[in-house]
Motif scaffolding. Structure first.
Motif, PDB file in Angstrom:
ATOM      1  N   ASN A  99       0.828  -1.206   0.000  1.00  0.00           N
ATOM      2  CA  ASN A  99       0.000   0.000   0.000  1.00  0.00           C
ATOM      3  C   ASN A  99       0.863   1.256   0.000  1.00  0.00           C
ATOM      4  N   PHE A 100       1.973   1.201   0.732  1.00  0.00           N
ATOM      5  CA  PHE A 100       2.892   2.340   0.804  1.00  0.00           C
ATOM      6  C   PHE A 100       3.541   2.610  -0.554  1.00  0.00           C
ATOM      7  N   LYS A 101       3.912   1.549  -1.268  1.00  0.00           N
ATOM      8  CA  LYS A 101       4.532   1.711  -2.587  1.00  0.00           C
ATOM      9  C   LYS A 101       3.617   2.471  -3.541  1.00  0.00           C
ATOM     10  N   ARG A 102       2.325   2.218  -3.428  1.00  0.00           N
ATOM     11  CA  ARG A 102       1.368   2.827  -4.347  1.00  0.00           C
ATOM     12  C   ARG A 102       0.890   4.197  -3.876  1.00  0.00           C
ATOM     13  N   ASN A 103       0.972   4.440  -2.559  1.00  0.00           N
ATOM     14  CA  ASN A 103       0.478   5.707  -1.995  1.00  0.00           C
ATOM     15  C   ASN A 103       1.470   6.195  -0.926  1.00  0.00           C
ATOM     16  N   PRO A 104       2.655   6.623  -1.338  1.00  0.00           N
ATOM     17  CA  PRO A 104       3.718   6.893  -0.368  1.00  0.00           C
ATOM     18  C   PRO A 104       3.548   8.156   0.473  1.00  0.00           C
ATOM     19  N   LEU A 105       2.948   9.202  -0.044  1.00  0.00           N
ATOM     20  CA  LEU A 105       2.943  10.482   0.666  1.00  0.00           C
ATOM     21  C   LEU A 105       2.048  10.487   1.901  1.00  0.00           C
ATOM     22  N   PHE A 106       0.773  10.114   1.739  1.00  0.00           N
ATOM     23  CA  PHE A 106      -0.180  10.162   2.849  1.00  0.00           C
ATOM     24  C   PHE A 106      -0.885   8.834   3.069  1.00  0.00           C
ATOM     25  N   MET A 109      -7.547  -5.005  11.260  1.00  0.00           N
ATOM     26  CA  MET A 109      -7.966  -3.626  11.519  1.00  0.00           C
ATOM     27  C   MET A 109      -6.804  -2.718  11.924  1.00  0.00           C
ATOM     28  N   ASP A 110      -5.814  -3.274  12.661  1.00  0.00           N
ATOM     29  CA  ASP A 110      -4.777  -2.400  13.222  1.00  0.00           C
ATOM     30  C   ASP A 110      -3.358  -2.723  12.757  1.00  0.00           C
ATOM     31  N   ALA A 111      -3.208  -3.672  11.838  1.00  0.00           N
ATOM     32  CA  ALA A 111      -1.911  -3.987  11.213  1.00  0.00           C
ATOM     33  C   ALA A 111      -0.916  -4.644  12.159  1.00  0.00           C
ATOM     34  N   ASN A 112      -1.323  -4.911  13.422  1.00  0.00           N
ATOM     35  CA  ASN A 112      -0.454  -5.605  14.376  1.00  0.00           C
ATOM     36  C   ASN A 112       0.748  -4.775  14.831  1.00  0.00           C
ATOM     37  N   SER A 113       0.877  -3.559  14.294  1.00  0.00           N
ATOM     38  CA  SER A 113       2.006  -2.700  14.614  1.00  0.00           C
ATOM     39  C   SER A 113       1.666  -1.283  14.172  1.00  0.00           C
ATOM     40  N   MET A 114       1.890  -0.311  15.052  1.00  0.00           N
ATOM     41  CA  MET A 114       1.578   1.060  14.671  1.00  0.00           C
ATOM     42  C   MET A 114       2.495   1.564  13.573  1.00  0.00           C
ATOM     43  N   LEU A 115       3.740   1.080  13.552  1.00  0.00           N
ATOM     44  CA  LEU A 115       4.654   1.474  12.493  1.00  0.00           C
ATOM     45  C   LEU A 115       4.108   1.045  11.128  1.00  0.00           C
ATOM     46  N   LEU A 116       3.618  -0.195  11.060  1.00  0.00           N
ATOM     47  CA  LEU A 116       3.056  -0.687   9.804  1.00  0.00           C
ATOM     48  C   LEU A 116       1.756   0.037   9.471  1.00  0.00           C
ATOM     49  N   ARG A 117       0.954   0.310  10.493  1.00  0.00           N
ATOM     50  CA  ARG A 117      -0.316   0.996  10.233  1.00  0.00           C
ATOM     51  C   ARG A 117      -0.082   2.423   9.762  1.00  0.00           C
ATOM     52  N   LEU A 118       0.884   3.107  10.362  1.00  0.00           N
ATOM     53  CA  LEU A 118       1.232   4.448   9.908  1.00  0.00           C
ATOM     54  C   LEU A 118       1.724   4.424   8.464  1.00  0.00           C
ATOM     55  N   MET A 119       2.557   3.441   8.147  1.00  0.00           N
ATOM     56  CA  MET A 119       3.057   3.303   6.785  1.00  0.00           C
ATOM     57  C   MET A 119       1.910   3.126   5.802  1.00  0.00           C
ATOM     58  N   SER A 120       0.933   2.306   6.170  1.00  0.00           N
ATOM     59  CA  SER A 120      -0.178   1.994   5.290  1.00  0.00           C
ATOM     60  C   SER A 120      -1.183   3.140   5.190  1.00  0.00           C
ATOM     61  N   GLU A 121      -1.506   3.771   6.329  1.00  0.00           N
ATOM     62  CA  GLU A 121      -2.611   4.725   6.370  1.00  0.00           C
ATOM     63  C   GLU A 121      -2.189   6.188   6.287  1.00  0.00           C
ATOM     64  N   THR A 122      -0.961   6.515   6.696  1.00  0.00           N
ATOM     65  CA  THR A 122      -0.541   7.925   6.698  1.00  0.00           C
ATOM     66  C   THR A 122       0.719   8.170   5.879  1.00  0.00           C
ATOM     67  N   ILE A 131       4.394   8.723   4.297  1.00  0.00           N
ATOM     68  CA  ILE A 131       5.584   9.448   4.733  1.00  0.00           C
ATOM     69  C   ILE A 131       5.229  10.500   5.778  1.00  0.00           C
ATOM     70  N   TYR A 132       4.057  11.119   5.620  1.00  0.00           N
ATOM     71  CA  TYR A 132       3.669  12.178   6.572  1.00  0.00           C
ATOM     72  C   TYR A 132       3.614  11.646   8.001  1.00  0.00           C
ATOM     73  N   GLY A 133       2.870  10.574   8.213  1.00  0.00           N
ATOM     74  CA  GLY A 133       2.732  10.030   9.558  1.00  0.00           C
ATOM     75  C   GLY A 133       4.034   9.494  10.113  1.00  0.00           C
ATOM     76  N   LEU A 134       4.802   8.805   9.267  1.00  0.00           N
ATOM     77  CA  LEU A 134       6.095   8.284   9.711  1.00  0.00           C
ATOM     78  C   LEU A 134       7.039   9.420  10.079  1.00  0.00           C
ATOM     79  N   ALA A 135       7.015  10.485   9.286  1.00  0.00           N
ATOM     80  CA  ALA A 135       7.902  11.628   9.541  1.00  0.00           C
ATOM     81  C   ALA A 135       7.574  12.301  10.871  1.00  0.00           C
ATOM     82  N   VAL A 136       6.281  12.403  11.197  1.00  0.00           N
ATOM     83  CA  VAL A 136       5.884  13.021  12.469  1.00  0.00           C
ATOM     84  C   VAL A 136       6.480  12.249  13.639  1.00  0.00           C
TER      85      VAL A 136
END
Length: 432
Positions: free
Chosen positions: A288-295, A325-338, A340-345
């Motif tokens: 998902n991150f590869k296809r939608n990297p920014l947000f 629902m939660d990706a088993n890890s917030m790092l992975l969920r941030l990568m998927s749902e937010t 670069i923006y979420g990871l950068a924060v």
């Protein structure tokens, strides 16, 4: 009296997530009721703080956009967005209520952790003597489960499962280990530190074991590898060997995780279930991150991405879709749902606000900062819920503690400049 009631409600909103009023159309936790009770008071007193608004504006725009183009479900986005934003806003108000006194708030956290540890000890003793009402709290909390293992029962006290106990109490565990390795304890006594340390280990949780390793590593980084390696490195080796040999769940998860991430053999049925869950969600988040990297694709969108990219869609894969629902890890969920923006924060928060001993204004500053870093890192690794157990509260404490440390160092620097400019005088900035 009013202040005491408010403090009790706030602590409830952080620690009591094992009771819900109903499940449909959403799960109404006791914490949400606390938010509803205190929000009007906060709004009237403080208005709308800017920092939470600025943080969430890009997330709001991205979520609405991706829901409109079909990459997310609008209902799922709004459910997660409202919950995450409300919790973040609420705990910013909490910090304001206590005049940004992070040390005071952390003391409240530590005192509550002692009480919870006492409940955990009582739980184990009750199990040992066969007093079911004392160890099975399903009659109090309707989202709570008894977990066997360890010494017959794995301690979880008021938390719904041992891993939540281990995640939320890891800052208290950090302070406890520090207290037991020094002559002058801070925040709690050595006896209370022993209590927290023992009950933390009795969770027999893989998250707890990760917490132990993390605490030892951060103490080494702050004390100095050379000086304290002779104490902490043997402890680290012993604890890792003990966990691997004596805790089957940890051994299975460790072996399974290493195997699947090195072989990428998702068709193996010998892999521990939780290891496949983590790997599968990693695969989904990465695709998902590869296809939608920014947000990413917006808050709440990981289940949609899961349906598209899950390995369980392929023939021969292990048919497990846990933590969809939660990706088993917030790092992975941030990568998927937010993206670069979420990871950068989060990366900027850790890089800019983490206080290590050499640049700390006081002992309390670096201890609290590293204790809070433990829970942030554990959530990023293994807890995918954005606001479970008041996670934004710990983030805001981490942020404002760093600001307080920087302000005090700057003030100290100005005082030194004045003293050097006029030796033998008492600067007005000090006398004031």
């Amino acid at each position: 009296m009013f202040r005491a009631i408010v403090t009790l409600l706030i602590l409830t909103s952080i620690f009591v997530w094992s009771y819900i009023f109903f499940r449909e159309p959403f799960e109404l936790y006791l914490s949400y009721v606390v938010y509803a009770l205190l929000f009007p008071f906060f709004f009237m007193r403080y208005g709308v703080p800017k920092r939470p608004i600025y943080l969430f504006i890009p997330i709001l725009i991205a979520g609405i956009t991706y829901s409109a183009v079909g990459l997310n479900e609008a209902s799922q986005f709004w459910k997660v967005f409202i919950g995450f934003f409300s919790s973040t806003l609420f705990f910013h108000y909490v910090i304001q209520l206590y005049n940004f006194d992070i040390k005071l708030l952390f003391r409240y956290y530590m005192k509550t952790s002692v009480i919870i540890s006492l409940i955990g000890l009582f739980q184990l003793i009750s199990y040992t003597v066969g007093f079911s009402l004392g160890y099975d709290y399903g009659w109090i909390f309707n989202k709570w489960s008894y977990t066997s293992g360890g010494l017959g029962i794995r301690v979880n006290a008021i938390f719904s499962e041992p891993s939540y106990y281990a995640a939320v109490l890891v800052p208290a565990f950090f302070v406890s280990i520090y207290n037991l390795s020094t002559r002058s304890p801070v925040f709690i006594s050595k006896r209370q530190s022993i209590l927290i340390g023992i009950t933390y280990l009795l969770t027999f949780s893989s998250v707890g074991i990760a917490g132990v390793f993390l605490v030892i590593l951060l103490l080494l980084l702050n004390f100095g590898f050379v000086r304290y390696a002779i104490v902490f490195i043997p402890l680290l080796i012993f604890s890792s060997q003990y966990a691997y040999e004596k805790v089957p769940e940890f051994r299975d998860r460790y072996d399974g995780t290493i195997e699947i991430f090195t072989t990428h053999n998702y068709k193996s049925y010998d892999i521990h279930g939780s290891s496949f869950v983590l790997y599968n969600n990693y695969h989904v988040a990465l695709e998902n991150f590869k296809r939608n990297p920014l947000f990413g694709t917006g808050l709440g969108s990981h289940p949609t991405a899961f349906d598209k990219y899950s390995l369980t869609n392929l023939s021969g894969a292990v048919d497990i879709d846990f933590n969809k629902m939660d990706a088993n890890s917030m790092l992975l969920r941030l990568m998927s749902e937010t993206g670069i923006y979420g990871l950068a924060v989060f990366i900027m928060l850790l890089v800019k606000c983490w206080i290590f001993k050499p640049r700390a204004k006081s002992r309390e500053h670096w201890i609290i900062s590293n204790a809070l870093a433990c829970i942030i890192l554990l959530y990023l690794l293994r807890q995918g819920h954005y606001f479970l157990n008041g996670f934004p509260f710990f983030l805001w404490m981490f942020f404002y503690l760093a600001k307080d440390n920087a302000d005090e160092l700057e003030h100290e620097g100005k005082v030194t400049e004045v003293q050097e400019a006029a030796p033998g005088t008492v600067p007005s900035v000090v006398s004031g």
